[in-house]
Write an enzyme that holds these catalytic residues in place. Structure first.
Site, PDB file in Angstrom:
ATOM      1  N   SER A 148      21.264  39.800  44.987  1.00 34.29           N
ATOM      2  CA  SER A 148      20.169  40.321  44.148  1.00 34.29           C
ATOM      3  C   SER A 148      20.668  41.500  43.320  1.00 34.29           C
ATOM      4  CB  SER A 148      19.049  40.805  45.079  1.00 34.29           C
ATOM      5  OG  SER A 148      18.114  41.604  44.404  1.00 34.29           O
ATOM      6  N   TYR A 161      14.286  45.039  51.410  1.00 35.18           N
ATOM      7  CA  TYR A 161      14.952  43.989  50.623  1.00 35.18           C
ATOM      8  C   TYR A 161      16.304  44.497  50.109  1.00 35.18           C
ATOM      9  CZ  TYR A 161      15.208  40.263  47.024  1.00 35.18           C
ATOM     10  OH  TYR A 161      15.580  39.183  46.241  1.00 35.18           O
TER      11      TYR A 161
HETATM   12  P1  NAP Z   1      10.976  31.924  46.736  1.00 41.17           P
HETATM   13  O1  NAP Z   1      10.350  31.382  45.520  1.00 41.17           O
HETATM   14  O2  NAP Z   1      10.159  32.816  47.560  1.00 41.17           O
HETATM   15  O3  NAP Z   1      11.716  30.818  47.659  1.00 41.17           O
HETATM   16  C1  NAP Z   1      12.351  31.138  48.873  1.00 41.17           C
HETATM   17  C2  NAP Z   1      12.193  29.987  49.841  1.00 41.17           C
HETATM   18  O4  NAP Z   1      12.675  30.368  51.152  1.00 41.17           O
HETATM   19  C3  NAP Z   1      10.734  29.574  50.022  1.00 41.17           C
HETATM   20  O5  NAP Z   1      10.639  28.172  50.057  1.00 41.17           O
HETATM   21  C4  NAP Z   1      10.406  30.206  51.353  1.00 41.17           C
HETATM   22  O6  NAP Z   1       9.291  29.663  52.020  1.00 41.17           O
HETATM   23  C5  NAP Z   1      11.696  29.973  52.103  1.00 41.17           C
HETATM   24  N1  NAP Z   1      11.755  30.738  53.330  1.00 41.17           N
HETATM   25  C6  NAP Z   1      11.275  31.996  53.574  1.00 41.17           C
HETATM   26  N2  NAP Z   1      11.504  32.349  54.849  1.00 41.17           N
HETATM   27  C7  NAP Z   1      12.141  31.310  55.431  1.00 41.17           C
HETATM   28  C8  NAP Z   1      12.645  31.080  56.735  1.00 41.17           C
HETATM   29  N3  NAP Z   1      12.530  31.995  57.710  1.00 41.17           N
HETATM   30  N4  NAP Z   1      13.235  29.886  57.004  1.00 41.17           N
HETATM   31  C9  NAP Z   1      13.338  28.955  56.042  1.00 41.17           C
HETATM   32  N5  NAP Z   1      12.906  29.111  54.786  1.00 41.17           N
HETATM   33  C10 NAP Z   1      12.302  30.280  54.478  1.00 41.17           C
HETATM   34  O7  NAP Z   1      12.173  32.688  46.229  1.00 41.17           O
HETATM   35  P2  NAP Z   1      13.101  32.471  44.944  1.00 41.17           P
HETATM   36  O8  NAP Z   1      12.622  33.406  43.911  1.00 41.17           O
HETATM   37  O9  NAP Z   1      13.360  31.053  44.610  1.00 41.17           O
HETATM   38  O10 NAP Z   1      14.368  33.124  45.606  1.00 41.17           O
HETATM   39  C11 NAP Z   1      15.347  32.424  46.331  1.00 41.17           C
HETATM   40  C12 NAP Z   1      16.390  33.439  46.758  1.00 41.17           C
HETATM   41  O11 NAP Z   1      16.850  34.165  45.625  1.00 41.17           O
HETATM   42  C13 NAP Z   1      15.862  34.496  47.734  1.00 41.17           C
HETATM   43  O12 NAP Z   1      16.872  34.832  48.654  1.00 41.17           O
HETATM   44  C14 NAP Z   1      15.562  35.667  46.825  1.00 41.17           C
HETATM   45  O13 NAP Z   1      15.591  36.890  47.493  1.00 41.17           O
HETATM   46  C15 NAP Z   1      16.683  35.550  45.836  1.00 41.17           C
HETATM   47  N6  NAP Z   1      16.479  36.198  44.559  1.00 41.17           N
HETATM   48  C16 NAP Z   1      15.385  35.940  43.787  1.00 41.17           C
HETATM   49  C17 NAP Z   1      15.272  36.560  42.543  1.00 41.17           C
HETATM   50  C18 NAP Z   1      14.106  36.349  41.618  1.00 41.17           C
HETATM   51  O14 NAP Z   1      13.983  37.100  40.650  1.00 41.17           O
HETATM   52  N7  NAP Z   1      13.255  35.356  41.845  1.00 41.17           N
HETATM   53  C19 NAP Z   1      16.262  37.408  42.107  1.00 41.17           C
HETATM   54  C20 NAP Z   1      17.348  37.672  42.934  1.00 41.17           C
HETATM   55  C21 NAP Z   1      17.454  37.055  44.145  1.00 41.17           C
HETATM   56  P3  NAP Z   1       7.819  30.332  51.711  1.00 41.17           P
HETATM   57  O15 NAP Z   1       7.320  29.689  50.467  1.00 41.17           O
HETATM   58  O16 NAP Z   1       7.008  30.032  52.917  1.00 41.17           O
HETATM   59  O17 NAP Z   1       8.054  31.825  51.558  1.00 41.17           O
HETATM   60  C1  GCO Z   2      11.514  43.232  42.811  1.00 41.74           C
HETATM   61  C2  GCO Z   2      12.013  41.847  42.614  1.00 41.74           C
HETATM   62  C3  GCO Z   2      13.514  41.756  42.777  1.00 41.74           C
HETATM   63  C4  GCO Z   2      14.002  40.401  42.386  1.00 41.74           C
HETATM   64  C5  GCO Z   2      15.447  40.149  42.471  1.00 41.74           C
HETATM   65  C6  GCO Z   2      16.237  40.991  41.543  1.00 41.74           C
HETATM   66  O1  GCO Z   2      10.428  43.397  43.342  1.00 41.74           O
HETATM   67  O2  GCO Z   2      12.204  44.164  42.371  1.00 41.74           O
HETATM   68  O3  GCO Z   2      11.331  40.921  43.376  1.00 41.74           O
HETATM   69  O4  GCO Z   2      13.983  42.305  43.918  1.00 41.74           O
HETATM   70  O5  GCO Z   2      13.331  39.389  43.051  1.00 41.74           O
HETATM   71  O6  GCO Z   2      15.949  40.121  43.781  1.00 41.74           O
HETATM   72  O7  GCO Z   2      17.546  40.550  41.528  1.00 41.74           O
END
Ligand code: NAP
Ligand code: GCO
Length: 268
Positions: A148, A161
């Site tokens: 992240s 986080y």
């Molecule tokens: P998301 O939309 O919340 O998807 C994450 C998935 O993981 C969901 O299906 C969630 O289920 C599942 N999950 C949560 N806890 C779990 C567990 N204990 N066992 C199995 N599955 C579980 O997130 P996303 O935005 O696609 O993000 C995916 C990854 O990228 C995460 O690690 C997130 O931190 C990272 N990330 C996201 C962003 C962003 O801007 N979106 C940026 C940087 C990094 P539920 O629907 O029940 O929660």
């Molecule tokens: C926040 C966001 C972020 C992003 C992502 C950034 O609240 O600042 O959710 O943490 O999801 O991980 O890279």
């Protein structure tokens, strides 16, 4: 296919992408399937797994979906054993499942803090530990941890986080250090701000029709002047899963539209 393209092919590989029913995990899995890999994913409950299976099916992808909580070591070990028996050794692991709790630190309970650390940091340890022995036996493996901006930066309300994703960056480097000699590459992808359900609360249109202040803040902080899409992560994820990255290890590839490079807009 020419030799250059072959380097990026995932033909014959089995990939496990955690939490990949939708969002970033789904987009990465879809790209892996298009590059030739067999897709295995898990999610936290049957409803999400069914939703994922339907979405893969609609894209013409025959994915294997399982219910598995990535924080439950016994369940993870059972999942990996089943996959190895029924499908094959996992060549590529993407530790994607994650949660976030946006709560000011002094209002956060220790239990809430632990929950985030458990899913975002302890689980990648548990799942990686479960797949590494067979990767060693097979002679190769790729582990990709979804990090992240918060692996590098802090901000209000995301202490747990940021602690977890900073830790995940170092777990990535440590896996690379410890298992690199077995031809295992462990790298991270650090997405910028990506439009998924996880960030939907930061993008909600305001009652007066204006954009959310955080939405405007992110656009101003991002040289690309937009939110990322989950599809922006597909190319980098293919690179890190394929032979094209066989000498890239312990690296975090930030896919952030330039956020980490930018000091911010100068005052006019
Ligand atoms: P998301 O939309 O919340 O998807 C994450 C998935 O993981 C969901 O299906 C969630 O289920 C599942 N999950 C949560 N806890 C779990 C567990 N204990 N066992 C199995 N599955 C579980 O997130 P996303 O935005 O696609 O993000 C995916 C990854 O990228 C995460 O690690 C997130 O931190 C990272 N990330 C996201 C962003 C962003 O801007 N979106 C940026 C940087 C990094 P539920 O629907 O029940 O929660
Ligand atoms: C926040 C966001 C972020 C992003 C992502 C950034 O609240 O600042 O959710 O943490 O999801 O991980 O890279």
């Amino acid at each position: 296919m020419n030799d250059f393209a072959k380097n990026f092919s995932l033909e014959g590989k089995t990939a496990l992408i955690t939490g990949a029913s939708y969002g970033i995990g789904f987009a990465i899995a879809k790209a892996y399937a298009e590059a030739g890999a067999t897709i295995v994913f898990n999610d936290i409950n049957q409803e999400l797994v069914d939703r994922g299976l339907k979405a893969y099916d609609e894209c013409g992808i025959k994915a294997h979906g399982y219910v598995c909580d990535v924080t439950d070591e016994t369940a993870v070990n059972a999942l990996v054993a089943t996959v190895e028996k029924e499908i094959g050794v996992i060549d590529i692991l993407v530790n994607n499942a994650g949660i976030i709790k946006r709560i000011p630190m002094c209002e956060m309970t220790a239990e809430q803090f632990r929950q985030v650390i458990d899913v975002d940091l302890n689980a990648p340890f548990i799942v990686s530990k479960a797949v590494i022995p067979s990767m060693i036996k097979k002679g190769h493996g790729k582990i990709i941890n979804i990090c992240s901006m918060m692996s590098e930066l802090g901000r209000e309300t995301v202490s747990a986080y940021a602690a977890a994703k900073g830790g995940l960056k170092m777990l990535t480097r440590n896996i690379a250090s410890e298992y690199g000699e077995f031809n295992i590459q462990c790298n991270g992808i650090g997405p910028g701000y990506i439009a998924t359900p996880q960030t939907a609360p930061l993008r909600e249109i305001q009652p007066d029709g204006s954009r959310h202040p955080f939405d405007q803040f992110i656009i101003a902080k991002t040289p690309a002047a937009r939110w990322g899409e989950a599809e922006d992560l597909q190319g980098p994820a293919i690179f890190l899963a394929s032979d094209a990255s066989n000498f890239v290890n312990g690296h975090i590839l930030y896919v952030d539209g330039g956020i980490l490079a930018y000091i911010g807009k100068q005052p006019q």
